[in-house]
Design a protein around this motif. Structure first.
Motif, PDB file in Angstrom:
ATOM      1  N   ILE A 192       0.839  -1.195   0.000  1.00 19.04           N
ATOM      2  CA  ILE A 192       0.000   0.000   0.000  1.00 19.04           C
ATOM      3  C   ILE A 192       0.877   1.248   0.000  1.00 19.04           C
ATOM      4  N   THR A 193       0.633   2.142  -0.951  1.00 14.67           N
ATOM      5  CA  THR A 193       1.399   3.387  -1.048  1.00 14.67           C
ATOM      6  C   THR A 193       0.458   4.581  -0.880  1.00 14.67           C
ATOM      7  N   TYR A 194       0.803   5.445   0.100  1.00  7.73           N
ATOM      8  CA  TYR A 194      -0.002   6.630   0.392  1.00  7.73           C
ATOM      9  C   TYR A 194       0.831   7.894   0.143  1.00  7.73           C
ATOM     10  N   PRO A 195       0.264   8.926  -0.465  1.00  4.68           N
ATOM     11  CA  PRO A 195       0.942  10.221  -0.467  1.00  4.68           C
ATOM     12  C   PRO A 195       1.076  10.705   0.976  1.00  4.68           C
ATOM     13  N   VAL A 196       2.168  11.375   1.306  1.00  2.00           N
ATOM     14  CA  VAL A 196       2.358  11.873   2.668  1.00  2.00           C
ATOM     15  C   VAL A 196       1.202  12.787   3.072  1.00  2.00           C
ATOM     16  N   SER A 197       0.699  13.584   2.129  1.00  3.77           N
ATOM     17  CA  SER A 197      -0.422  14.479   2.443  1.00  3.77           C
ATOM     18  C   SER A 197      -1.641  13.698   2.910  1.00  3.77           C
ATOM     19  N   LEU A 198      -1.870  12.518   2.335  1.00  3.03           N
ATOM     20  CA  LEU A 198      -3.005  11.689   2.751  1.00  3.03           C
ATOM     21  C   LEU A 198      -2.750  11.079   4.119  1.00  3.03           C
ATOM     22  N   VAL A 199      -1.509  10.647   4.374  1.00  2.00           N
ATOM     23  CA  VAL A 199      -1.161  10.107   5.697  1.00  2.00           C
ATOM     24  C   VAL A 199      -1.447  11.162   6.766  1.00  2.00           C
ATOM     25  N   GLY A 271      -6.938  12.104  -1.759  1.00  2.80           N
ATOM     26  CA  GLY A 271      -5.677  11.627  -2.310  1.00  2.80           C
ATOM     27  C   GLY A 271      -5.829  10.216  -2.853  1.00  2.80           C
ATOM     28  N   ILE A 272      -4.846   9.793  -3.644  1.00  6.45           N
ATOM     29  CA  ILE A 272      -4.857   8.469  -4.247  1.00  6.45           C
ATOM     30  C   ILE A 272      -4.111   7.474  -3.367  1.00  6.45           C
ATOM     31  N   VAL A 273      -4.738   6.331  -3.095  1.00  2.00           N
ATOM     32  CA  VAL A 273      -4.051   5.205  -2.454  1.00  2.00           C
ATOM     33  C   VAL A 273      -3.809   4.166  -3.540  1.00  2.00           C
ATOM     34  N   GLU A 274      -2.564   3.731  -3.663  1.00  2.00           N
ATOM     35  CA  GLU A 274      -2.236   2.708  -4.657  1.00  2.00           C
ATOM     36  C   GLU A 274      -1.942   1.396  -3.935  1.00  2.00           C
ATOM     37  N   VAL A 275      -2.664   0.344  -4.317  1.00  2.00           N
ATOM     38  CA  VAL A 275      -2.530  -0.949  -3.646  1.00  2.00           C
ATOM     39  C   VAL A 275      -2.216  -2.030  -4.670  1.00  2.00           C
ATOM     40  N   ALA A 276      -1.132  -2.755  -4.427  1.00  2.00           N
ATOM     41  CA  ALA A 276      -0.771  -3.888  -5.276  1.00  2.00           C
ATOM     42  C   ALA A 276      -1.035  -5.172  -4.505  1.00  2.00           C
ATOM     43  N   VAL A 277      -1.640  -6.154  -5.172  1.00  2.00           N
ATOM     44  CA  VAL A 277      -1.899  -7.444  -4.552  1.00  2.00           C
ATOM     45  C   VAL A 277      -1.278  -8.526  -5.414  1.00  2.00           C
ATOM     46  N   ALA A 278      -0.330  -9.266  -4.855  1.00  2.00           N
ATOM     47  CA  ALA A 278       0.287 -10.397  -5.549  1.00  2.00           C
ATOM     48  C   ALA A 278       0.049 -11.630  -4.685  1.00  2.00           C
ATOM     49  N   VAL A 279      -0.620 -12.637  -5.248  1.00  2.00           N
ATOM     50  CA  VAL A 279      -0.935 -13.804  -4.440  1.00  2.00           C
ATOM     51  C   VAL A 279      -0.963 -15.064  -5.284  1.00  2.00           C
TER      52      VAL A 279
END
Length: 283
Positions: A192-199, A271-279
């Protein structure tokens, strides 16, 4: 931190929740003060929080047993796992003579976990969970539900207004990434990647202050938010595949290098949250 929207309608339990949030607020104020931290005050509040949390869980479980709550066993496991977490953090703080950084980590984890637990698991006494009975096949849908559910309950953002976006301008140069690996029957991870502004916005909405920078307290809260999101994704993987999935503790990561079609970008409204799922699954 307490909000009237967190009330579940059981006076004794609501009063205990309110007391816990009040004490967490005291600890946050102390560790964020510009001067020297009052160690004895911190120790006093930490001991109270540990003992009161255990006592509160016992009262809550007794109430659930009295109303023959069908998910009591699952709820008790949530309590047991969190008591283990609190015990581990208490030992870490004792070993470091209650170093400010360790106290910050503790209060970040405790505050974020309790806020979501009350707004999600505890509200199931009186509300029907949107997750219950729901199964997802596409990871995109799992991620959208999980991010929306957590940020709505913890930060007051509207899940119904969130959507998956294909094109976005966020470059994530100033961002925080957290990785949660899957275990047991599933192999892989959620990143999960968050922009600092969103955090910062999430911290403001959950812990009631706007941080200037992202330090130990803020990262511990972000870890806990990510841990909950990863856990929800994992539960949906289990529900859709029939293969049991669990998660490891979150760790600091980098933005996922998976192809763009394996990453899900969600517009949260702040803000945009980018989530990668590898399973993949063990045979």
């Amino acid at each position: 931190m307490w909000k009237e929207s967190l009330r579940i309608g059981v006076e004794k339990i609501d009063n205990q929740h309110k007391k816990l949030f009040e004490k967490i607020g005291e600890l946050i104020k102390e560790v964020r003060s510009g001067g020297v931290v009052d160690k004895q005050k911190c120790i006093s509040v930490i001991i109270f929080l540990k003992d009161y949390t255990i006592s509160h869980f016992a009262d809550e479980e007794a109430y659930l047993n009295s109303i023959k709550y069908p998910e009591l066993a699952t709820h008790k496991k949530l309590h047991e796992r969190f008591i283990q977490t609190v015990t581990q953090h208490t030992k870490i703080m004792k070993d470091s003579d209650f170093a400010k950084s360790d106290v910050m980590v503790f209060v970040g984890v405790l505050g974020a976990w309790l806020l979501y637990h009350v707004s999600d698991a505890d509200r199931r006494y009186v509300l029907t969970s949107r997750e219950r009975g729901r199964k997802y096949v596409k990871y995109k849908d799992m991620v959208l539900f999980s991010v929306g559910d957590v940020l709505e309950k913890m930060a007051g953002l509207k899940a119904s207004s969130m959507n998956v976006v294909a094109d976005y301008s966020e470059d994530f140069e100033d961002s925080v990434s957290v990785k949660i690996e899957f275990t047991d029957g599933a192999i892989g991870y959620t990143n999960i990647t968050y922009p600092v502004s969103l955090v910062k916005s999430i911290i403001s909405d959950t812990l009631n202050y706007m941080p200037e920078t992202i330090g130990e307290l803020e990262m511990s809260a972000t870890f806990e938010v990510s841990n909950i999101i990863g856990g929800l994704v994992c539960r949906q993987i289990t529900a859709s595949s029939g293969v049991f999935c669990d998660i490891k503790p979150p760790v600091v990561s980098k933005r996922s290098v998976l192809p763009s079609d394996e990453r899900v970008a969600i517009d949260t409204g702040k803000g945009i949250v980018e989530v990668a799922v590898a399973v993949s699954f063990l045979e």
